[in-house]
Design a protein around this motif. Sequence first.
Motif, PDB file in Angstrom:
ATOM      1  N   LYS A 173       0.798  -1.218   0.000  1.00  0.00           N
ATOM      2  CA  LYS A 173       0.000   0.000   0.000  1.00  0.00           C
ATOM      3  C   LYS A 173       0.833   1.272   0.000  1.00  0.00           C
ATOM      4  CE  LYS A 173      -3.834  -2.151   2.421  1.00  0.00           C
ATOM      5  NZ  LYS A 173      -4.752  -2.084   3.553  1.00  0.00           N
ATOM      6  N   THR A 174       2.167   1.135   0.070  1.00  0.00           N
ATOM      7  CA  THR A 174       3.037   2.311   0.140  1.00  0.00           C
ATOM      8  C   THR A 174       4.279   2.115  -0.713  1.00  0.00           C
ATOM      9  OG1 THR A 174       4.228   1.461   2.061  1.00  0.00           O
ATOM     10  CG2 THR A 174       2.328   2.891   2.500  1.00  0.00           C
ATOM     11  N   ILE A 175       4.929   3.221  -1.010  1.00  0.00           N
ATOM     12  CA  ILE A 175       6.241   3.219  -1.641  1.00  0.00           C
ATOM     13  C   ILE A 175       7.176   3.976  -0.698  1.00  0.00           C
ATOM     14  CG2 ILE A 175       7.625   4.182  -3.528  1.00  0.00           C
ATOM     15  CD1 ILE A 175       5.416   3.488  -5.438  1.00  0.00           C
ATOM     16  N   THR A 176       8.351   3.409  -0.460  1.00  0.00           N
ATOM     17  CA  THR A 176       9.329   4.013   0.427  1.00  0.00           C
ATOM     18  C   THR A 176      10.534   4.457  -0.387  1.00  0.00           C
ATOM     19  OG1 THR A 176       8.606   2.529   2.197  1.00  0.00           O
ATOM     20  CG2 THR A 176      10.719   3.632   2.500  1.00  0.00           C
ATOM     21  N   TYR A 177      11.023   5.663  -0.086  1.00  0.00           N
ATOM     22  CA  TYR A 177      12.231   6.172  -0.723  1.00  0.00           C
ATOM     23  C   TYR A 177      13.029   6.938   0.319  1.00  0.00           C
ATOM     24  CZ  TYR A 177      10.222  10.842  -0.788  1.00  0.00           C
ATOM     25  OH  TYR A 177       9.698  12.051  -0.414  1.00  0.00           O
ATOM     26  N   ASN A 178      14.265   7.233   0.006  1.00  0.00           N
ATOM     27  CA  ASN A 178      15.109   8.020   0.906  1.00  0.00           C
ATOM     28  C   ASN A 178      15.260   9.419   0.343  1.00  0.00           C
ATOM     29  OD1 ASN A 178      15.515   5.867   2.626  1.00  0.00           O
ATOM     30  ND2 ASN A 178      17.358   5.201   1.574  1.00  0.00           N
ATOM     31  N   ASP A 179      15.109  10.423   1.224  1.00  0.00           N
ATOM     32  CA  ASP A 179      15.297  11.793   0.777  1.00  0.00           C
ATOM     33  C   ASP A 179      16.783  12.120   0.685  1.00  0.00           C
ATOM     34  OD1 ASP A 179      16.119  12.223   3.373  1.00  0.00           O
ATOM     35  OD2 ASP A 179      14.497  13.581   3.902  1.00  0.00           O
ATOM     36  N   ILE A 180      17.093  13.350   0.368  1.00  0.00           N
ATOM     37  CA  ILE A 180      18.487  13.735   0.154  1.00  0.00           C
ATOM     38  C   ILE A 180      19.325  13.609   1.425  1.00  0.00           C
ATOM     39  CG2 ILE A 180      18.201  16.200   0.627  1.00  0.00           C
ATOM     40  CD1 ILE A 180      19.983  16.616  -1.926  1.00  0.00           C
ATOM     41  N   SER A 181      18.673  13.654   2.593  1.00  0.00           N
ATOM     42  CA  SER A 181      19.380  13.511   3.868  1.00  0.00           C
ATOM     43  C   SER A 181      19.509  12.054   4.303  1.00  0.00           C
ATOM     44  CB  SER A 181      18.644  14.288   4.960  1.00  0.00           C
ATOM     45  OG  SER A 181      18.564  15.642   4.633  1.00  0.00           O
ATOM     46  N   GLY A 182      18.915  11.143   3.542  1.00  0.00           N
ATOM     47  CA  GLY A 182      18.976   9.734   3.887  1.00  0.00           C
ATOM     48  C   GLY A 182      17.835   9.272   4.764  1.00  0.00           C
ATOM     49  N   ASN A 183      16.867  10.161   5.029  1.00  0.00           N
ATOM     50  CA  ASN A 183      15.706   9.777   5.823  1.00  0.00           C
ATOM     51  C   ASN A 183      14.753   8.954   4.968  1.00  0.00           C
ATOM     52  OD1 ASN A 183      16.606  11.330   8.037  1.00  0.00           O
ATOM     53  ND2 ASN A 183      15.783  13.168   7.070  1.00  0.00           N
ATOM     54  N   SER A 184      14.244   7.879   5.532  1.00  0.00           N
ATOM     55  CA  SER A 184      13.310   7.011   4.834  1.00  0.00           C
ATOM     56  C   SER A 184      11.913   7.618   4.902  1.00  0.00           C
ATOM     57  CB  SER A 184      13.330   5.624   5.478  1.00  0.00           C
ATOM     58  OG  SER A 184      12.548   4.744   4.731  1.00  0.00           O
ATOM     59  N   ILE A 185      11.290   7.805   3.739  1.00  0.00           N
ATOM     60  CA  ILE A 185       9.966   8.418   3.658  1.00  0.00           C
ATOM     61  C   ILE A 185       9.025   7.453   2.952  1.00  0.00           C
ATOM     62  CG2 ILE A 185       8.636  10.346   2.738  1.00  0.00           C
ATOM     63  CD1 ILE A 185      11.179  12.025   3.000  1.00  0.00           C
ATOM     64  N   GLU A 186       7.840   7.296   3.530  1.00  0.00           N
ATOM     65  CA  GLU A 186       6.838   6.377   3.001  1.00  0.00           C
ATOM     66  C   GLU A 186       5.648   7.199   2.507  1.00  0.00           C
ATOM     67  OE1 GLU A 186       6.138   2.177   4.812  1.00  0.00           O
ATOM     68  OE2 GLU A 186       4.727   3.570   5.729  1.00  0.00           O
ATOM     69  N   VAL A 187       5.227   6.946   1.278  1.00  0.00           N
ATOM     70  CA  VAL A 187       4.081   7.653   0.699  1.00  0.00           C
ATOM     71  C   VAL A 187       3.029   6.632   0.287  1.00  0.00           C
ATOM     72  CG1 VAL A 187       5.369   9.685  -0.068  1.00  0.00           C
ATOM     73  CG2 VAL A 187       5.230   7.709  -1.567  1.00  0.00           C
ATOM     74  N   PRO A 188       1.743   6.975   0.461  1.00  0.00           N
ATOM     75  CA  PRO A 188       0.683   6.024   0.110  1.00  0.00           C
ATOM     76  C   PRO A 188       0.484   5.917  -1.394  1.00  0.00           C
ATOM     77  CG  PRO A 188      -0.273   8.071   0.892  1.00  0.00           C
ATOM     78  CD  PRO A 188       1.208   8.192   1.068  1.00  0.00           C
ATOM     79  N   ILE A 189       0.179   4.702  -1.837  1.00  0.00           N
ATOM     80  CA  ILE A 189      -0.149   4.471  -3.245  1.00  0.00           C
ATOM     81  C   ILE A 189      -1.634   4.738  -3.424  1.00  0.00           C
ATOM     82  CG2 ILE A 189      -0.304   2.743  -5.083  1.00  0.00           C
ATOM     83  CD1 ILE A 189       2.078   1.301  -3.750  1.00  0.00           C
ATOM     84  N   LEU A 190      -1.977   5.647  -4.334  1.00  0.00           N
ATOM     85  CA  LEU A 190      -3.376   5.953  -4.617  1.00  0.00           C
ATOM     86  C   LEU A 190      -3.959   4.984  -5.634  1.00  0.00           C
ATOM     87  CD1 LEU A 190      -3.156   9.855  -4.853  1.00  0.00           C
ATOM     88  CD2 LEU A 190      -3.850   8.460  -2.891  1.00  0.00           C
ATOM     89  N   ARG A 191      -3.170   4.693  -6.650  1.00  0.00           N
ATOM     90  CA  ARG A 191      -3.608   3.738  -7.681  1.00  0.00           C
ATOM     91  C   ARG A 191      -2.386   3.221  -8.430  1.00  0.00           C
ATOM     92  NH1 ARG A 191      -5.346   8.733  -8.702  1.00  0.00           N
ATOM     93  NH2 ARG A 191      -4.589   9.804 -10.546  1.00  0.00           N
ATOM     94  N   ARG A 192      -2.584   2.119  -9.153  1.00  0.00           N
ATOM     95  CA  ARG A 192      -1.497   1.518  -9.935  1.00  0.00           C
ATOM     96  C   ARG A 192      -2.077   1.021 -11.260  1.00  0.00           C
ATOM     97  NH1 ARG A 192       0.758  -2.343  -5.813  1.00  0.00           N
ATOM     98  NH2 ARG A 192      -0.543  -1.240  -4.382  1.00  0.00           N
ATOM     99  N   LYS A 193      -1.222   0.982 -12.270  1.00  0.00           N
ATOM    100  CA  LYS A 193      -1.650   0.532 -13.597  1.00  0.00           C
ATOM    101  C   LYS A 193      -0.482  -0.192 -14.247  1.00  0.00           C
ATOM    102  CE  LYS A 193      -3.081   2.378 -18.049  1.00  0.00           C
ATOM    103  NZ  LYS A 193      -3.303   3.602 -18.814  1.00  0.00           N
TER     104      LYS A 193
END
Length: 117
Positions: free
Chosen positions: A89-109
């Motif tokens: 249900k989420t995608i995780t990425y690291n910002d420029i400072s190396g902090n892990s950020i999780e964002v919700p997936i609204l839809r996929r195709k």
Amino acid sequence: MFRKFALICTCLCAVFALPQSAAKTKYRIATILAVAPHDSNDNVSSALTYDVSVRVGNTVYVVLYTPPLGMESAKYAAGAEVVVLVGEKTITYNDISGNSIEVPILRRKTIAAAGVR
């Protein structure tokens, strides 16, 4: 004596290898395709949010991204590549400072693979 030492070493290697294989994560390269302001039905929230479309493999995900206060860099991110971890249900990425950020997936195709005939 050598056999006992070899057996202990083998057991320790197995013990340390289990968590790595069980928690195997697969980070992948994602390309940001588009960034658009998020249409929110409630006017209560004053935070600016974006619908960000990212392509990972042959799937396009639209995620809801809320930038840190005062940042508007998401508007200019189309075409950039980021390393992401796709969850259910989420995608995780690291910002420029190396902090892990999780964002919700609204839809996929799912899209057709390019160059396959």
